[in-house]
Scaffold this active site. Structure first.
Site, PDB file in Angstrom:
ATOM      1  N   THR A 469       0.772  -1.245   0.000  1.00 20.98           N
ATOM      2  CA  THR A 469       0.000   0.000   0.000  1.00 20.98           C
ATOM      3  C   THR A 469       0.810   1.306   0.000  1.00 20.98           C
ATOM      4  O   THR A 469       1.989   1.329   0.347  1.00 20.98           O
ATOM      5  CB  THR A 469      -0.983   0.002   1.195  1.00 20.98           C
ATOM      6  N   THR A 487      -3.758   0.389  -3.001  1.00 17.70           N
ATOM      7  CA  THR A 487      -3.094  -0.838  -2.536  1.00 17.70           C
ATOM      8  C   THR A 487      -3.279  -2.028  -3.468  1.00 17.70           C
ATOM      9  O   THR A 487      -4.279  -2.121  -4.172  1.00 17.70           O
ATOM     10  CB  THR A 487      -3.682  -1.222  -1.148  1.00 17.70           C
ATOM     11  N   ASP A 509      -7.844 -10.041   2.985  1.00 20.39           N
ATOM     12  CA  ASP A 509      -8.333  -9.171   4.061  1.00 20.39           C
ATOM     13  C   ASP A 509      -9.674  -9.656   4.618  1.00 20.39           C
ATOM     14  O   ASP A 509     -10.151  -9.130   5.624  1.00 20.39           O
ATOM     15  CB  ASP A 509      -8.480  -7.723   3.572  1.00 20.39           C
ATOM     16  N   SER A 533     -11.263  -3.196   5.097  1.00 17.49           N
ATOM     17  CA  SER A 533      -9.955  -2.554   5.005  1.00 17.49           C
ATOM     18  C   SER A 533      -9.673  -1.763   6.273  1.00 17.49           C
ATOM     19  O   SER A 533     -10.566  -1.547   7.103  1.00 17.49           O
ATOM     20  CB  SER A 533      -9.966  -1.603   3.806  1.00 17.49           C
ATOM     21  N   SER A 534      -8.414  -1.321   6.397  1.00 22.60           N
ATOM     22  CA  SER A 534      -8.055  -0.380   7.472  1.00 22.60           C
ATOM     23  C   SER A 534      -7.621   0.957   6.888  1.00 22.60           C
ATOM     24  O   SER A 534      -7.173   1.832   7.630  1.00 22.60           O
ATOM     25  CB  SER A 534      -6.895  -0.930   8.285  1.00 22.60           C
ATOM     26  N   GLY A 560       0.123   0.489   5.733  1.00 27.24           N
ATOM     27  CA  GLY A 560       0.545  -0.183   6.961  1.00 27.24           C
ATOM     28  C   GLY A 560      -0.419  -1.241   7.454  1.00 27.24           C
ATOM     29  O   GLY A 560      -0.365  -1.615   8.631  1.00 27.24           O
ATOM     30  N   GLY A 561      -1.333  -1.716   6.593  1.00 25.44           N
ATOM     31  CA  GLY A 561      -2.275  -2.743   7.025  1.00 25.44           C
ATOM     32  C   GLY A 561      -3.102  -2.227   8.193  1.00 25.44           C
ATOM     33  O   GLY A 561      -3.437  -1.034   8.263  1.00 25.44           O
TER      34      GLY A 561
END
Ligand code: GLU
Length: 677
Positions: A469, A487, A509, A533-534, A560-561
């Site tokens: 990402t 991403t 995810d 998602s984050s 950064g997930g």
């Protein structure tokens, strides 16, 4: 020259003189400002260095695109601009966006140009084969619009898509690999076809550019086409990503041929790499719009790659994905309502479902609002964000623990699974968050938080997510703003490539398990659903006296997930509570916690002593780390890999300026109509 003359001297002219000297010393003809478009050379879209302005890609001393070993943390200085600015994770991409802004293009136009270059120069992180979320602020109407370009599961996917080969074969999707050191076998889901979602980034950009573009769509691809055709030197991060995935890239002959040398070794830092297939894809997109990717030959190639049944030099078996051409043809990017909440004297707007990013950041801020966080600001403030205080880190981390607990249980694609109460209102209710704040002790970490109780069907919990990402923040001359996080999920996605770009592994995810002992999992796989998602592209505005959304204050976001939520929260707190500038807040120690006993204190920041004292544990000599341990935190000083891009609209000497910060942990730079204050 007396002080008054110096104050009146045109800073543009001063740095032009210096640049001329540098250029002549280097034996380079004075064509540096070819994009200037007038006889007065300027600093627009060039990086200001101590020796003057340097154009990205010029090869002159100070050229920010010159490939360097990727280092953990390279301190960066705040950049100031008068009216437009772009911050991305790669100098070529910042330049492409800046050129668009300079000729009067909108922030939405620039986002297209930036993405097309990022997909080439930072292919491990985002691209045509991935997905994205964008927030757009329209300065004229003051409207904030969110865009959802998240990948979807294919129509044929069932809740067991990621864990069973088929209804009759309940073995996990192949390949199963053997770890070279231990000999243990493991299942690498992201290498199977099941990980690949229907890409969404290009459809989303098309939608946003239709709404808010001012230049013709077809004019936004030139930088990408040119770089792909002429070639560019492989950067430090791209070289690291190739080396780190060398074996896995052999899954697909096209990926291997592009990223590896003929002898199978990884292409090295600085190697000039050309991507004619990518240039051809961009040319088709510029001529035919997003349809060029969602129908026709490129779509057919994408489906073929998802359906691959074997890979690697030994042709090991791979479980194919079930994506059909109709999945691509039917894909829709969506306009969504942003998630906007007040935080002290500001409005903070983020991305809603299917991202948990905006809601989780808002939830953490809603808890923090109940504390006087300003008194816990970092000490010894420097360009790297100073030294965070024990209680500052403690409070933010505890608030995040509770926000993640709610996220893991309740947040997923709301087109499939409703939030408690049917909207964001219950989870972000001020009274509810105040009651959560009451669970925080100033003397002891709670370790792991429990999710709040709402009247829903019994739900399980999941926290799966990878790390790849990239994020861009853009302000145009009209004051419109784009924050976009984009991403292909993990670095190098699913390791398969077509038409010059990599395909994502975004479906990882989703929760692999459809339920746990407590109940069904909101984020389980379902046909056509978008994985949670984050990603948290974020816009901040002043809270106007009538309670409405006032002037733009800042835009930020990060890769950064699941840790994105921590990176964005600390950047917001840095600017809004601790008075930091855009660079300080971006650079500040990446700290925070997901819902576990571990608290991150990014040891790559020079203000953290991450060394291991004799007989002690990592970070044991650092007073911040030992202070947190004394409160019961399990502290990790592992390096954090944020990629924060921040722009703050600030007042300086009575005028409004844009201030930008690029993450010192990545290769990004800030460009615009810059000046040296
Ligand atoms: N796939 C993750 C998400 O959508 C992002 C991965 C990353 O940031 O590296 O939240």
């Amino acid at each position: 020259m007396n002080r008054l003359d110096k104050a009146n001297e045109n800073p543009m002219r001063r740095s032009f003189k210096l640049t001329a000297t540098v250029a002549l010393m280097a034996g380079v003809a004075m064509t540096l400002y070819a994009c200037g478009g007038n006889s007065e050379p300027d600093n627009q879209c060039a990086q200001l260095t101590d020796n003057g302005a340097v154009v990205v890609g010029s090869g002159l001393p100070g050229d920010p695109s010159a490939p360097e070993l990727s280092s953990g943390f390279k301190p960066k200085a705040l950049v100031s601009a008068r009216s437009y600015m772009v911050v991305t994770a790669n100098p070529h991409a910042s330049k492409a966006g800046c050129e668009v802004l300079k000729k009067g293009g909108s922030a939405a136009d620039a986002a297209v140009a930036v993405q097309m270059v990022l997909g080439l120069v930072e292919p491990q992180s985002s691209g045509l084969g991935g997905g994205a979320f964008m927030l757009h602020y329209d300065a004229k109407t003051k409207k904030v619009q969110a865009y959802d370009g998240r990948e979807t599961a294919p129509a044929a996917a069932t809740e067991d898509y990621l864990r069973h080969i088929s209804a009759t074969n309940t073995a996990p999707p192949l390949p199963v690999l053997t770890a070279p050191e231990s000999g243990a076998s493991f299942n690498l889901l992201r290498q199977s076809g099941r990980s690949v979602g229907t890409p969404g980034a290009v459809r989303m950009l098309e939608l946003a550019q239709k709404d808010y573009g001012s230049l013709p769509w077809k004019d936004l691809f030139q930088s990408g086409v040119q770089l792909a055709t002429d070639g560019f030197p492989i950067s430090g991060r791209m070289a690291d990503a190739i080396a780190g995935s060398r074996t896995l890239l052999t899954t697909d002959p096209e990926a291997a041929a592009y990223f590896l040398n003929a002898d199978g070794s990884a292409k090295a830092l600085g190697t000039i790499i050309k991507n004619p297939a990518y240039a051809a894809s961009l040319t088709s997109l510029s001529a035919s719009g997003a349809n060029a990717l969602y129908t026709g030959p490129i779509a057919e190639n994408i489906v073929k790659k998802i359906k691959m049944t074997s890979g690697g030099s030994t042709s090991f078996p791979i479980t194919p994905g079930l994506t059909e051409l109709s999945d691509l043809a039917n894909y829709q990017a969506k306009r969504r309502d942003p998630v906007c909440t007040t935080y002290r004297s500001y409005w903070v707007c983020g991305m809603g479902a299917p991202s948990s990013g905006g809601m989780t950041v808002a939830s953490a801020l809603g808890v923090l609002e109940n504390f006087d966080l300003g008194v816990y600001k970092p000490t010894a403030l420097d360009a790297n964000g100073g030294k965070p205080t024990v209680l500052g880190v403690h409070l933010v981390s505890e608030a995040e623990r509770m926000a993640y607990a709610d996220r893991n249980k309740y947040m997923a694609d709301t087109d499939f699974v409703p939030l408690p109460g049917g909207s964001t209102a219950a989870l972000l209710d001020k009274k509810y968050l105040k009651s959560r704040a009451g669970l925080i002790s100033l003397g002891r970490s709670m370790g792991t938080a429990t999710a709040g109780t709402f009247n829903t069907t019994p739900l399980g919990s999941s926290d799966a997510e990878g790390k790849g990402t990239t994020h861009m923040t853009i302000v145009d001359k009209q004051g419109n703003v784009v924050v976009m996080t984009t991403t292909i999920e993990s670095g190098m996605g699913s390791f398969r490539m077509t038409n010059g770009f990599l395909l994502n592994n975004q479906l990882t995810d989703f929760s692999v398990l459809p339920s746990d002992s407590t109940g069904i999992i909101a984020n389980r796989v379902q046909a056509n659903k978008r994985p949670r998602s984050s990603m948290a592209p974020t816009l901040v505005f002043k809270l106007a006296s009538d309670g409405s959304v006032g002037d733009f204050v800042m835009g930020t976001g990060s890769p950064g997930g699941a840790t994105i939520i921590q990176y964005v929260t600390k950047t917001l707190v840095g600017v809004l509570d601790w008075g930091m500038d855009a660079q300080q807040a971006t650079s500040m120690v990446d700290f925070g916690a997901a819902n576990s006993a571990t608290t991150n204190v990014g040891g790559e920041n020079p203000n953290v002593n991450a060394t291991t004292p004799v007989g002690g544990i990592a970070g044991g000599s650092d007073p911040l780390v030992s202070g947190l341990r004394a409160l019961g935190h399990t502290v990790s000083v592992a390096a954090q890999i944020s990629g924060i891009s921040t722009i703050v609209k600030a007042q300086r000497n009575g005028s409004t300026v844009l201030e930008g910060g690029a993450d010192p942990r990545r290769e990004g730079i800030v460009l615009g109509d810059t000046f040296k204050p």
